[in-house]
Write an enzyme that holds these catalytic residues in place. Structure first.
Site, mmCIF file in Angstrom:
data_model
loop_
_atom_site.group_PDB
_atom_site.id
_atom_site.type_symbol
_atom_site.label_atom_id
_atom_site.label_comp_id
_atom_site.label_asym_id
_atom_site.label_seq_id
_atom_site.Cartn_x
_atom_site.Cartn_y
_atom_site.Cartn_z
ATOM 1 N N LYS A 15 0.839 -1.209 0.000
ATOM 2 C CA LYS A 15 0.000 0.000 0.000
ATOM 3 C C LYS A 15 0.875 1.260 0.000
ATOM 4 O O LYS A 15 0.626 2.196 -0.753
ATOM 5 C CB LYS A 15 -0.924 0.012 1.230
ATOM 6 N N ARG A 54 -9.778 0.798 8.354
ATOM 7 C CA ARG A 54 -9.349 -0.562 8.665
ATOM 8 C C ARG A 54 -10.438 -1.345 9.377
ATOM 9 O O ARG A 54 -10.245 -2.518 9.680
ATOM 10 C CB ARG A 54 -8.139 -0.482 9.602
ATOM 11 N N ARG A 91 12.042 -5.491 4.399
ATOM 12 C CA ARG A 91 11.641 -4.071 4.331
ATOM 13 C C ARG A 91 12.584 -3.193 5.162
ATOM 14 O O ARG A 91 12.971 -3.549 6.268
ATOM 15 C CB ARG A 91 10.228 -3.894 4.846
ATOM 16 N N ARG A 130 11.364 -1.654 10.817
ATOM 17 C CA ARG A 130 10.255 -1.305 11.712
ATOM 18 C C ARG A 130 10.140 -2.318 12.843
ATOM 19 O O ARG A 130 10.287 -3.517 12.631
ATOM 20 C CB ARG A 130 8.943 -1.266 10.916
ATOM 21 N N ARG A 178 -0.590 -9.105 13.046
ATOM 22 C CA ARG A 178 -1.154 -8.085 12.142
ATOM 23 C C ARG A 178 -1.982 -8.760 11.051
ATOM 24 O O ARG A 178 -3.031 -8.245 10.659
ATOM 25 C CB ARG A 178 -0.033 -7.240 11.539
HETATM 26 P P1 AP5 Z 1 4.858 -1.522 1.766
HETATM 27 O O1 AP5 Z 1 4.568 -0.695 0.553
HETATM 28 O O2 AP5 Z 1 5.577 -0.898 2.901
HETATM 29 O O3 AP5 Z 1 3.532 -2.262 2.260
HETATM 30 P P2 AP5 Z 1 2.316 -1.742 3.132
HETATM 31 O O4 AP5 Z 1 1.106 -2.447 2.612
HETATM 32 O O5 AP5 Z 1 2.292 -0.244 3.153
HETATM 33 O O6 AP5 Z 1 2.733 -2.374 4.509
HETATM 34 P P3 AP5 Z 1 2.626 -1.848 5.997
HETATM 35 O O7 AP5 Z 1 3.341 -2.869 6.838
HETATM 36 O O8 AP5 Z 1 3.079 -0.431 6.107
HETATM 37 O O9 AP5 Z 1 1.119 -1.963 6.234
HETATM 38 P P4 AP5 Z 1 0.399 -1.978 7.553
HETATM 39 O O10 AP5 Z 1 -0.989 -1.810 7.047
HETATM 40 O O11 AP5 Z 1 0.633 -3.133 8.432
HETATM 41 O O12 AP5 Z 1 1.076 -0.780 8.351
HETATM 42 P P5 AP5 Z 1 0.605 0.694 8.728
HETATM 43 O O13 AP5 Z 1 1.798 1.538 8.779
HETATM 44 O O14 AP5 Z 1 -0.559 1.124 7.906
HETATM 45 O O15 AP5 Z 1 5.641 -2.826 1.235
HETATM 46 C C1 AP5 Z 1 6.133 -3.773 2.149
HETATM 47 C C2 AP5 Z 1 7.529 -4.239 1.678
HETATM 48 O O16 AP5 Z 1 7.391 -4.943 0.441
HETATM 49 C C3 AP5 Z 1 8.473 -3.064 1.381
HETATM 50 O O17 AP5 Z 1 9.766 -3.431 1.733
HETATM 51 C C4 AP5 Z 1 8.340 -2.859 -0.136
HETATM 52 O O18 AP5 Z 1 9.499 -2.298 -0.711
HETATM 53 C C5 AP5 Z 1 8.099 -4.297 -0.610
HETATM 54 N N1 AP5 Z 1 7.266 -4.403 -1.796
HETATM 55 C C6 AP5 Z 1 6.247 -3.585 -2.174
HETATM 56 N N2 AP5 Z 1 5.700 -4.026 -3.326
HETATM 57 C C7 AP5 Z 1 6.379 -5.161 -3.660
HETATM 58 C C8 AP5 Z 1 6.282 -6.095 -4.748
HETATM 59 N N3 AP5 Z 1 5.373 -5.956 -5.731
HETATM 60 N N4 AP5 Z 1 7.150 -7.150 -4.765
HETATM 61 C C9 AP5 Z 1 8.077 -7.299 -3.793
HETATM 62 N N5 AP5 Z 1 8.229 -6.461 -2.749
HETATM 63 C C10 AP5 Z 1 7.389 -5.404 -2.690
HETATM 64 O O19 AP5 Z 1 0.040 0.442 10.209
HETATM 65 C C11 AP5 Z 1 0.889 0.081 11.273
HETATM 66 C C12 AP5 Z 1 0.095 0.018 12.561
HETATM 67 O O20 AP5 Z 1 -0.505 1.304 12.821
HETATM 68 C C13 AP5 Z 1 -1.088 -0.959 12.582
HETATM 69 O O21 AP5 Z 1 -0.666 -2.273 12.903
HETATM 70 C C14 AP5 Z 1 -1.985 -0.321 13.646
HETATM 71 O O22 AP5 Z 1 -1.496 -0.607 14.940
HETATM 72 C C15 AP5 Z 1 -1.802 1.170 13.408
HETATM 73 N N6 AP5 Z 1 -2.791 1.708 12.470
HETATM 74 C C16 AP5 Z 1 -2.523 2.333 11.281
HETATM 75 N N7 AP5 Z 1 -3.667 2.699 10.675
HETATM 76 C C17 AP5 Z 1 -4.677 2.294 11.483
HETATM 77 C C18 AP5 Z 1 -6.096 2.356 11.387
HETATM 78 N N8 AP5 Z 1 -6.693 2.923 10.344
HETATM 79 N N9 AP5 Z 1 -6.827 1.825 12.399
HETATM 80 C C19 AP5 Z 1 -6.240 1.274 13.484
HETATM 81 N N10 AP5 Z 1 -4.900 1.171 13.630
HETATM 82 C C20 AP5 Z 1 -4.125 1.679 12.644
#
Ligand code: AP5
Length: 210
Positions: free
Chosen positions: A13, A88, A123, A156, A167
């Site tokens: 994402k 979410r 990552r 991270r 997660r």
């Molecule tokens: P990346 O692009 O970083 O993936 P992502 O989907 O953004 O992953 P996140 O881990 O950031 O998602 P998340 O939803 O768990 O975390 P968030 O920060 O929102 O890609 C991942 C890796 O793969 C990278 O190294 C990238 O380079 C690689 N990659 C990308 N595309 C690729 C491909 N095609 N092939 C190979 N490799 C590839 O949330 C974190 C925490 O915050 C949550 O757990 C929760 O506690 C809290 N939080 C955030 N938002 C909310 C909400 N709305 N409600 C409640 N809690 C929330």
């Protein structure tokens, strides 16, 4: 255009959000990045959210809805935005609808759990600007340094195997039902998230036009 990027943790994402932001000249709103920044700055919200993030649980809906309302009121959101990682839960999706926001497209990036587990191990992220890299699939130009701002890259804390599994569990239980929610509204498009990043980006653009 107002977009939502759905998908499991590590589905891409953030990566696709950055791509779309440049392409469409609209900001990405990542609640994860906003919360991590608040944790780093030890604000009241950051201190309250830290234990949720570290354990892989969701931060309470009221906190997220407050963050979102505040961020979306800023001038750079006037011509559209990309929501990354929010909503979410159904409560968050309902709150967005109640704010009077029209969502044009919801792109769900589909990646199986086994791939997520191996992917997140490689990552690296920028603690200064939030940019995301992968050691093999999307490496920075200079090893260990952010292409955008030059800061040193880090792993991270919630990318440990145990926390990734939690997660994923939370994603399937609370976030995946949003696919049905937006499908019923005719907004949902599924995109295959496996394969080179550029190929996924092309599929995302196709999905926006479909
Ligand atoms: P990346 O692009 O970083 O993936 P992502 O989907 O953004 O992953 P996140 O881990 O950031 O998602 P998340 O939803 O768990 O975390 P968030 O920060 O929102 O890609 C991942 C890796 O793969 C990278 O190294 C990238 O380079 C690689 N990659 C990308 N595309 C690729 C491909 N095609 N092939 C190979 N490799 C590839 O949330 C974190 C925490 O915050 C949550 O757990 C929760 O506690 C809290 N939080 C955030 N938002 C909310 C909400 N709305 N409600 C409640 N809690 C929330």
């Amino acid at each position: 255009m107002n977009l939502i990027l759905l998908g499991a943790p590590g589905a891409g994402k953030g990566t696709q959000g950055e791509f779309l932001s440049k392409r469409l000249s609209i900001p990405v709103i990542s609640t994860g990045n906003i919360i991590r920044e608040a944790v780093k700055n030890e604000t009241e919200m950051g201190l309250a959210a830290k234990s949720y993030i570290d354990s892989g649980a969701l931060v309470p809906d009221e906190t997220i809805i407050g963050i979102l309302a505040e961020r979306l009121s800023q001038p750079d959101c006037a011509y559209g935005y990309i929501l990354d990682g929010v909503p979410r839960t159904v409560v968050q999706a309902d709150a967005i609808a109640e704010m009077g926001i029209t969502i044009d497209r919801v792109i769900s990036i589909e990646v199986p759990d086994e791939e997520i587990l191996t992917r997140l191990g490689g990552r690296r992220v920028c603690p200064a600007c939030g940019a995301s890299y992968h050691l093999q699939h999307n490496p920075p130009k200079k090893e260990g340094r952010c292409d955008k701002c030059g800061a040193g890259l880090i792993t991270r804390k919630d990318d440990s195997e145990q926390t990734i599994k939690e997660r994923l569990r939370v994603f399937h239980q609370l976030t995946e039902p949003l696919k049905d929610y937006y499908k019923k509204l005719g907004k949902l498009r599924l995109v295959e998230g496996i394969g080179p990043v550029d190929d996924v980006s092309r599929l995302v653009l196709d999905a926006l036009e479909s």
